[in-house]
Design a protein around this motif. Structure first.
Motif, short mmCIF file in Angstrom:
data_model
loop_
_atom_site.label_atom_id
_atom_site.label_comp_id
_atom_site.label_asym_id
_atom_site.label_seq_id
_atom_site.Cartn_x
_atom_site.Cartn_y
_atom_site.Cartn_z
N GLU A 1 27.39 -12.19 -26.19
CA GLU A 1 27.62 -12.81 -27.50
C GLU A 1 26.32 -12.76 -28.29
O GLU A 1 25.33 -13.37 -27.90
N ILE A 2 26.35 -12.00 -29.38
CA ILE A 2 25.13 -11.71 -30.13
C ILE A 2 25.28 -12.20 -31.57
O ILE A 2 26.37 -12.17 -32.12
N THR A 3 24.18 -12.64 -32.17
CA THR A 3 24.19 -13.01 -33.60
C THR A 3 22.97 -12.43 -34.29
O THR A 3 21.85 -12.51 -33.77
N LEU A 4 23.19 -11.83 -35.47
CA LEU A 4 22.06 -11.39 -36.29
C LEU A 4 21.37 -12.65 -36.79
O LEU A 4 22.04 -13.55 -37.31
N ARG A 5 20.07 -12.73 -36.65
CA ARG A 5 19.38 -14.01 -36.93
C ARG A 5 19.65 -14.51 -38.36
O ARG A 5 19.46 -13.76 -39.32
N PRO A 6 20.13 -15.76 -38.48
CA PRO A 6 20.33 -16.33 -39.82
C PRO A 6 19.08 -17.04 -40.32
O PRO A 6 18.99 -17.37 -41.50
N GLU A 7 18.13 -17.26 -39.44
CA GLU A 7 16.88 -17.94 -39.81
C GLU A 7 15.84 -17.63 -38.74
O GLU A 7 16.18 -17.10 -37.68
N GLY A 8 14.57 -17.97 -39.04
CA GLY A 8 13.51 -17.50 -38.15
C GLY A 8 12.95 -18.52 -37.17
O GLY A 8 12.23 -18.15 -36.24
N THR A 9 13.25 -19.80 -37.37
CA THR A 9 12.60 -20.82 -36.54
C THR A 9 13.08 -20.80 -35.09
O THR A 9 12.25 -20.78 -34.17
N ALA A 10 14.41 -20.81 -34.90
CA ALA A 10 14.92 -20.83 -33.52
C ALA A 10 14.40 -19.62 -32.71
O ALA A 10 13.98 -19.79 -31.56
N PRO A 11 14.39 -18.40 -33.28
CA PRO A 11 13.83 -17.27 -32.53
C PRO A 11 12.35 -17.45 -32.17
O PRO A 11 11.93 -17.12 -31.05
N VAL A 12 11.54 -17.99 -33.10
CA VAL A 12 10.12 -18.18 -32.80
C VAL A 12 9.96 -19.20 -31.67
O VAL A 12 9.17 -19.00 -30.74
N VAL A 13 10.76 -20.26 -31.72
CA VAL A 13 10.68 -21.28 -30.67
C VAL A 13 11.14 -20.69 -29.33
O VAL A 13 10.53 -20.93 -28.29
N ILE B 1 3.96 -12.91 -36.09
CA ILE B 1 4.85 -12.87 -34.94
C ILE B 1 6.10 -12.10 -35.34
O ILE B 1 6.58 -12.22 -36.47
N LYS B 2 6.58 -11.24 -34.44
CA LYS B 2 7.80 -10.49 -34.72
C LYS B 2 8.79 -10.74 -33.61
O LYS B 2 8.50 -10.47 -32.45
N PHE C 1 2.01 -19.50 -36.37
CA PHE C 1 2.63 -18.18 -36.55
C PHE C 1 3.11 -17.98 -37.99
O PHE C 1 3.51 -18.93 -38.66
N PHE C 2 3.13 -16.72 -38.36
CA PHE C 2 3.61 -16.35 -39.68
C PHE C 2 4.52 -15.13 -39.49
O PHE C 2 4.26 -14.27 -38.65
N TYR C 3 5.67 -15.08 -40.16
CA TYR C 3 6.58 -13.94 -40.01
C TYR C 3 7.22 -13.58 -41.34
O TYR C 3 7.22 -14.37 -42.28
N LEU D 1 3.22 -24.98 -33.85
CA LEU D 1 3.73 -25.69 -32.69
C LEU D 1 2.59 -26.38 -31.97
O LEU D 1 1.51 -25.80 -31.83
N GLY D 2 2.82 -27.63 -31.55
CA GLY D 2 1.82 -28.34 -30.76
C GLY D 2 0.98 -29.33 -31.54
O GLY D 2 -0.03 -29.81 -31.03
N GLU D 3 1.36 -29.65 -32.76
CA GLU D 3 0.56 -30.60 -33.55
C GLU D 3 1.47 -31.62 -34.23
O GLU D 3 2.42 -31.23 -34.91
N SER D 4 1.17 -32.90 -34.03
CA SER D 4 2.06 -33.93 -34.60
C SER D 4 1.45 -34.66 -35.80
O SER D 4 2.09 -35.50 -36.41
#
Ligand code: ATP
Ligand code: MG
Length: 412
Positions: free
Chosen positions: A76-88, A40-41, A105-107, A133-136
């Motif tokens: 208001e923009i931020t360069l991504r500090p981590e990848g989880t919030a964007p994937v979600v 995922i990108k 997903f893998f990134y 996502l989707g598995e507990s």
């Protein structure tokens, strides 16, 4: 003239370092695909609000590490500090949950945090991450932990330790929070300035402080594991059971809380003792609340991210990219034929190096030696007239004359 340099905290990756980088990414891609992950990108920048809401207001990342700016359209923009919030964000925006029950997903790519640069800590750095996502099921927790660990083992990393803990859900943390604050308040003045603020804003973060004095002063702090509900405890026990089933040695670390707010239940890190304070190579956990926080959806999730630069520092062996064939042409008359042969071999899948200007045989040989080549083809004027070419095996140093038309049979 003043030479412009890379900005503090950023690093170029080239030469051997880039061979290491490519090897790490390729290994991840191959290995994670065996578990059903697809890539995922997401964009390098997002709305600042995504990280404020996702990562959490009281975290170091949001408080002091984000590269945020207002763009020319007043966004208001931020360069991504981590990848989880964007994937979600992508998952929710595209309603991927309506298309499949479980998404894997893998990134990989750059992340940006304004931190104090040192070995293994940069302002632009690279991460490889996965999100499910989707598995507990707790079995998934153990499976991902083991996948990340085996990925690092596959790369040949040694002396790794898996540390796990459970931080419970929000209710558990609220219960725990008051116990922790009761412990911290009397020693507040003895802690670092950051921790003094953390006690007010986000007391759990005190346990994550890198300051040796703070670690010492809080070593007898109450632990969150004692505040878990029965259900959470059962989940945690099952994770441990499956880790054993997957032959993963682990250490329970009651102080492990991770630096991001979205975690719930299982959290873990894989650490090395070889990188000092930058010893965490990979970290992650379950984040069942994040999809509620960002999109009002009750969808469970689990993920991890690994620091590529830290892996590169630990990587001892990696396949060196070599060249199959070097073509040495001698005299202008041979140039066109030599280039025709070079391009033909490349179209057939061989890697070929060839010079653009006429050189002496000696200079060709020096060059071929330097680039660690397997074969050298030498094309002189005499050979060309006879339709022949000299084939030198650079591994066993034998040589023979073959006809030009034979070349393809030899190599392909
Ligand atoms: P640390 O405690 O070392 O600051 P973290 O808890 O902030 O790490 P995460 O946000 O979980 O780290 O990121 C996952 C991994 O990314 C880390 O384990 C580490 O390997 C890597 N990483 C994090 N920040 C940096 C950085 N500034 N430079 C290089 N790698 C980093
Ligand atoms: Mg950090």
């Amino acid at each position: 003239m003043k030479l412009i340099k890379a900005v503090r905290g950023t690093k170029d990756i080239f030469g051997e370092e880039s061979q290491k980088y490519d090897f790490i990414i390729k290994t991840a891609q191959d290995f994670f695909s065996r578990y059903g992950y697809t890539s995922i990108k997401t964009p390098i920048f997002e709305e600042t609000e995504l990280f404020k809401r996702g990562v959490g207001e009281g975290t170091d990342i949001v408080e002091k590490e984000m590269y945020s700016f207002v763009d020319r359209g007043d966004r208001e923009i931020t360069l991504r500090p981590e990848g989880t919030a964007p994937v979600v964000r992508c998952y929710l925006e595209n309603k991927i949950y309506t298309k499949e029950e479980v998404s894997r997903f893998f990134y990989f790519g750059s992340m940006f945090r304004y931190e104090r640069p040192q070995a293994g800590r940069q302002r632009e750095f690279n991460q490889i991450g996965v999100e499910v996502l989707g598995e507990s099921s707790p079995t998934l927790d153990a499976e991902i932990i083991s996948m990340g660990y085996n990925f690092l083992k596959k790369l040949g990393l040694k002396d790794l330790e898996v540390r796990i803990n459970s931080v419970g859900d929000r209710e558990t943390r609220t219960r725990y929070r008051s116990r922790l604050v009761d412990f911290l308040m009397p020693i507040k003045e003895e802690l670092c300035d950051d921790c003094k603020i953390r006690i007010e804003k986000n007391p759990l973060r005190v346990l994550d402080c890198k300051n040796e004095n703070c670690k010492e002063k809080t070593k007898d702090a109450p632990v969150i594991i004692d505040s878990l509900s029965d259900e959470e405890r059962k989940h945690y026990e099952t994770v441990k059971k499956y880790l054993s089933l997957f032959d993963i040695d682990f250490k329970e670390d009651a102080r492990l809380v991770r630096g991001l707010d979205y975690y719930s239940s299982t959290v873990y890190e894989i650490v090395t003792n070889k990188l000092g304070a930058q010893g965490t190579v990979l970290g992650g956990g379950r984040y069942d609340n994040l999809l509620k926080q960002l999109g009002d959806k009750d969808i469970p999730a689990f993920g991890f991210a690994a620091g590529v630069e830290r892996i590169m520092m630990l990587l001892e062996e990696y396949p060196k990219v070599g060249t199959d064939i070097y073509i040495a042409w001698l005299g202008e008359e041979t140039k066109d034929t030599a280039f025709k042969i070079a391009n033909g071999l490349r179209l057939e899948g061989k890697s070929v190096i060839i010079e653009y200007e006429n050189r002496s045989l000696k200079s060709h040989m020096k060059k071929a030696d330097k680039i660690n080549v397997k074969y050298v083809l030498i094309l002189g004027e005499d050979e060309l007239q006879k339709g022949k070419i000299l084939l030198k095996n650079f591994t066993d140093r034998t040589q023979e004359e073959i006809s030009v038309v034979e070349i393809y049979d030899r190599f392909i």
